[in-house]
Scaffold this motif. Structure first.
Motif, short mmCIF file in Angstrom:
data_model
loop_
_atom_site.label_atom_id
_atom_site.label_comp_id
_atom_site.label_asym_id
_atom_site.label_seq_id
_atom_site.Cartn_x
_atom_site.Cartn_y
_atom_site.Cartn_z
N TRP A 251 0.83 -1.23 0.00
CA TRP A 251 0.00 0.00 0.00
C TRP A 251 0.86 1.27 0.00
O TRP A 251 0.31 2.37 -0.08
CB TRP A 251 -0.95 -0.01 1.19
N PHE A 259 -1.02 4.82 -0.90
CA PHE A 259 -2.24 4.20 -0.38
C PHE A 259 -2.07 3.85 1.09
O PHE A 259 -2.79 3.00 1.63
CB PHE A 259 -2.56 2.94 -1.19
N GLN A 263 -3.36 1.06 5.32
CA GLN A 263 -2.56 0.08 6.07
C GLN A 263 -3.21 -0.37 7.38
O GLN A 263 -3.18 -1.56 7.69
CB GLN A 263 -1.13 0.63 6.28
#
Ligand SMILES: NC(=[NH2+])NCCC[C@H]1O[C@@H](n2cnc3c(N)ncnc32)[C@H](O)[C@@H]1O
Length: 420
Positions: A251, A259, A263
């Motif tokens: 991520w 991103f 998490q």
């Protein structure tokens, strides 16, 4: 007439109904049956309450009790079938799981080796194969030895096919297939050997071992043999770079985008439950593995299964990222002859692969450790009070820096449901 104090006590007492049977272990736990009405005097913790049943007082697992009478009408599925037997034996009525087990050479050859290396001593012996599935172990007995009788017990609908396999292989003189749960079937006689392949993920999941203990107590003659004779759960601190990269690091920069807000979601979704069917590479082990729980199949009691505790102390052998712990098990089969060779089935990374593989418990956040650091702590396998084939594995650990890295000291704890 009740004193004020007694009135007060009654006022603090609350009546609860037991949702499921409970077999207490030790003197301070209270056993009861589903439907019993208990008087709860105190709730010292969220898990264990102090209660009374017909004048006897003791600790009871809070998860077993429900207060609202209405609870009896909307039956919680776990009350109906805390063992989920319909689903459990339904699964074993299909070939998928039997194919997986029979395709597991390490597992199946280990049982074959047990029969082969005890073939002489098995002559004229009576054997019970508990949870025989397709009957492979019973067929090994009839093919490789001369037992007087093998009672092959199988609760699922596979038993009808097992009968055909026994006949197809000319073993119906020796092997008798009984369809039913080991807890319910009647044997015409006691047996000399109780053999079963009962081990689940992390050794105990499915808790088929309870059925084996009940059958031992009912059908194994004094001095009879348990196969396996003993079992051990082994733990090791490990790195899990590829799993961590796949589920968490991913991520950080997918397609050049950030991103990382996902998490915490990834941690919750991928690291809350253990990863079973993990394959740990020996070089992922950060220390020498340690047996944390050992079971003696002759003395183990059903009550012992409620809570199994183990301790560990690892000396970190290489500087690495500590992502979590990996667990596996080993079972041993003692010889029917005193002093005879012991057969071992080891499901760890240094033995042949098995369908159990290993079980990975990921920490919420990885920790860098150095050679010389120590990782000490405890593991607790807490059986689920409602879903009787499930458990929660709780790990407590403390990392202490080595002498040249004294400030790296931190502690952690995490509970992993398997699977409810
Ligand atoms: N190693 C495992 N984790 N599972 C492999 C053995 C499971 C086999 O035992 C059968 N089985 C499980 N429990 C029982 C029981 N109490 N009575 C009879 N058969 C059983 C089940 O239907 C399946 O065929």
């Amino acid at each position: 007439m009740q004193t004020e104090k007694e009135d007060e006590d009654d006022a603090s007492c609350e009546e609860y109904v037991a949702r499921s049977d409970f077999t207490g272990s030790g003197t301070d736990q209270l056993s009861f049956s589903r439907g019993d009405r208990l008087l709860v005097h105190a709730k010292p913790s969220s898990e264990w309450w102090w209660a009374e049943l017909q004048g006897v007082i003791g600790y009871v697992p809070a998860g077993y009790l429900s207060q609202d009478a209405a609870g009896e009408e909307e039956e919680d599925p776990s009350i109906e079938d805390p063992w989920q037997d319909e689903e459990y034996f339904g699964n074993y009525g299909t070939l998928r799981l039997h194919l997986e087990m029979l395709s597991d050479k390490s597992r199946t050859e280990a049982y074959r080796q047990v029969i082969l290396s005890n073939s002489a001593s098995l002559s004229s012996k009576r054997v019970m194969d508990l949870g025989c599935g397709t009957g492979i172990i019973s067929l090994f007995c009839a093919q490789l030895a001369r037992p007087s009788m093998v009672y092959a017990v199988e609760a699922s609908s596979m038993a009808e096919y097992t009968r055909q396999l026994v006949k197809q292989n000319g073993c119906d003189e020796v092997v008798t297939v009984l369809q039913g749960r080991a807890e319910d079937i009647e044997l015409p006689e006691q047996v000399d050997v109780l053999v079963s392949e009962w081990m689940g993920n992390c050794l105990l999941f499915e808790f088929m071992v309870e059925s084996v203990l009940l059958a031992r107590d009912r059908w194994l003659r004094d001095g009879g043999t348990m196969w396996p004779s003993s079992a051990a759960l082994t733990l090791v601190p490990c790195q899990a770079d590829s799993y961590y990269a796949e589920k968490m690091a991913f991520w950080e920069r997918p397609y050049g985008l950030d991103f990382t807000p996902l998490q915490p979601l990834a941690q919750q979704e991928f690291f809350t439950k253990p990863k079973f069917s993990h394959i740990i590479d020996p070089c992922d082990c950060l220390a020498a593995p340690c047996d944390v729980i050992s079971l003696d199949m002759y003395t183990l009691q059903v009550g012992d299964l409620e809570e199994m505790k183990g301790q560990f102390h690892f000396c970190v052998e290489k500087s690495a990222v500590f992502h979590g712990f990996t667990a596996w098990f080993t079972v041993c089969f003692e010889s029917l002859e005193a002093g005879g060779a012991i057969v071992e089935l080891n499901t760890g990374p240094n033995s042949g692969p098995t369908h159990w593989k290993q079980t990975l418990f990921m920490l919420d956040w990885p920790v860098s450790v150095c050679a010389g650091d120590s990782i000490s702590g405890t593991i607790v396998l807490q059986r689920n009070p409602v879903w009787r084939r499930h458990m929660t594995v709780t790990l407590h650990w403390t990392i202490k820096g080595s002498t040249d890295n004294p400030d790296n000291s931190q502690a952690g704890t995490k509970s992993f449901p398997m699977w409810r």
